[in-house]
Motif scaffolding. Structure first.
Motif, PDB file in Angstrom:
ATOM      1  N   TRP A 103       5.444  -5.192  -1.411  1.00  0.00           N
ATOM      2  CA  TRP A 103       4.949  -5.729  -0.125  1.00  0.00           C
ATOM      3  C   TRP A 103       3.433  -5.936  -0.177  1.00  0.00           C
ATOM      4  CZ3 TRP A 103       9.449  -6.824   0.332  1.00  0.00           C
ATOM      5  CH2 TRP A 103      10.511  -6.035   0.767  1.00  0.00           C
ATOM      6  N   ILE A 156       7.878  -0.229   5.001  1.00  0.00           N
ATOM      7  CA  ILE A 156       7.269  -1.158   5.957  1.00  0.00           C
ATOM      8  C   ILE A 156       6.151  -0.484   6.733  1.00  0.00           C
ATOM      9  CG2 ILE A 156       7.676  -2.541   8.038  1.00  0.00           C
ATOM     10  CD1 ILE A 156      10.501  -3.082   6.970  1.00  0.00           C
ATOM     11  N   LEU A 159       3.038  -0.026   4.618  1.00  0.00           N
ATOM     12  CA  LEU A 159       2.222  -1.238   4.514  1.00  0.00           C
ATOM     13  C   LEU A 159       1.471  -1.509   5.813  1.00  0.00           C
ATOM     14  CD1 LEU A 159       1.480  -3.883   2.921  1.00  0.00           C
ATOM     15  CD2 LEU A 159       3.367  -4.945   4.165  1.00  0.00           C
TER      16      LEU A 159
END
Length: 279
Positions: A103, A156, A159
């Motif tokens: 990511w 997620i 990040l």
């Protein structure tokens, strides 16, 4: 990566292992997760009251992180309903370093050198080896999907918070708001468990909230480190919490095979060394 930053992240990993050990020994893990969230809310509320707001552009990241954390707690609770922690935990945490590195490369433009990716791979192998006996016994499809979902949520929010804290202009303020907004997780869990809460012993309340305080400290250290090191590298080093958890299980809970856990620790140490000298 400087030795100081590495030490900060490894300290966070050790603290993370401690609060997961608290959850592991709980009879009602869903209620305990709610209490862990409450352990973020209480100090977070105090800090929010006395600290300045972070930069406005970072507040969107705090909000998004809160939503993803909600999904994380939900997925983790459901995974524990369908599978043992010794199986769910290494699957969930094992996929995180590679996902965060991916990511960060796609969305932030952080490209890790090959040596760092090799270090991430060694840490991933160490995570799986630390729970190899449990993993060999198999994992149900439902537990597997929830464990994978948990790992995706972790990657997620890792990040999102990494970008958000860099934009915040004040790591403490960003940390405080992220902790305080665990309020929504607390409310959700307490509503779900409203009939059982009055019967929860004070010892469980104290342990759960203490676990939350430890968890909050751990994540604050990680947020601090994300200001100075690539997100994928920080995530990989943080996942060494798995081996700390395995060692806690071996020493204090009398679990597992010391040779396998020592081998996992060696692999992870090699991964830490590769990452530390590569970035």
């Amino acid at each position: 990566m400087t030795p100081f930053v590495i030490a900060i992240i490894l300290s966070a990993a050790m603290l993370h292992a401690v609060w997961n050990a608290i959850v592991k020994t709980a009879v009602d893990r869903t209620t305990t997760l709610g209490l862990v969230a409450l352990g973020h809310v209480i100090p977070g509320a105090v800090m929010v009251a006395v600290l300045p707001l972070p930069e406005l552009q970072s507040l969107w990241y705090v909000a998004l992180s809160t939503v993803v954390h909600f999904g994380y707690f939900y997925m983790l609770g459901r995974a524990y309903q369908h599978g043992d922690l010794s199986v769910v935990y290494p699957i969930a945490r094992g996929i995180v370093p590679a996902l965060v590195g991916l990511w960060a490369m796609i969305f932030v433009g952080e490209v890790l050198p090959l040596q760092a990716w090799l270090g991430i791979g060694l840490i991933g192998l160490g995570i799986q080896l630390s729970s190899w006996k449990a993993l060999r016994s198999g994992v149900g499809r439902t537990a597997l999907w929830y464990a994978l979902g948990t790992g995706v949520c972790i990657s997620i929010y890792s990040l999102v918070d990494g970008v958000g804290v860099r934009l915040s202009g004040n790591t403490l303020s960003y940390w405080a708001w992220g902790a305080f907004l665990h309020l929504f997780v607390t409310i959700f869990v307490f509503w779900r468990k409203r009939d059982a809460l009055p019967t929860v012993p004070m010892r469980v309340w104290a342990l759960g909230i203490a676990g939350g305080l430890v968890s909050m400290c751990a994540y604050g250290l990680v947020l601090f480190a994300k200001n100075f090191a690539p997100l994928g590298a920080v995530s990989a080093l943080r996942e060494t919490s798995v081996i700390f958890a395995a060692l806690i299980g071996f020493v204090f809970l009398k679990e597992g095979n010391w040779k396998r856990r020592l081998g996992a620790a060696v692999l992870m140490a090699g991964g830490v060394a590769l990452i530390g000298t590569a970035v």
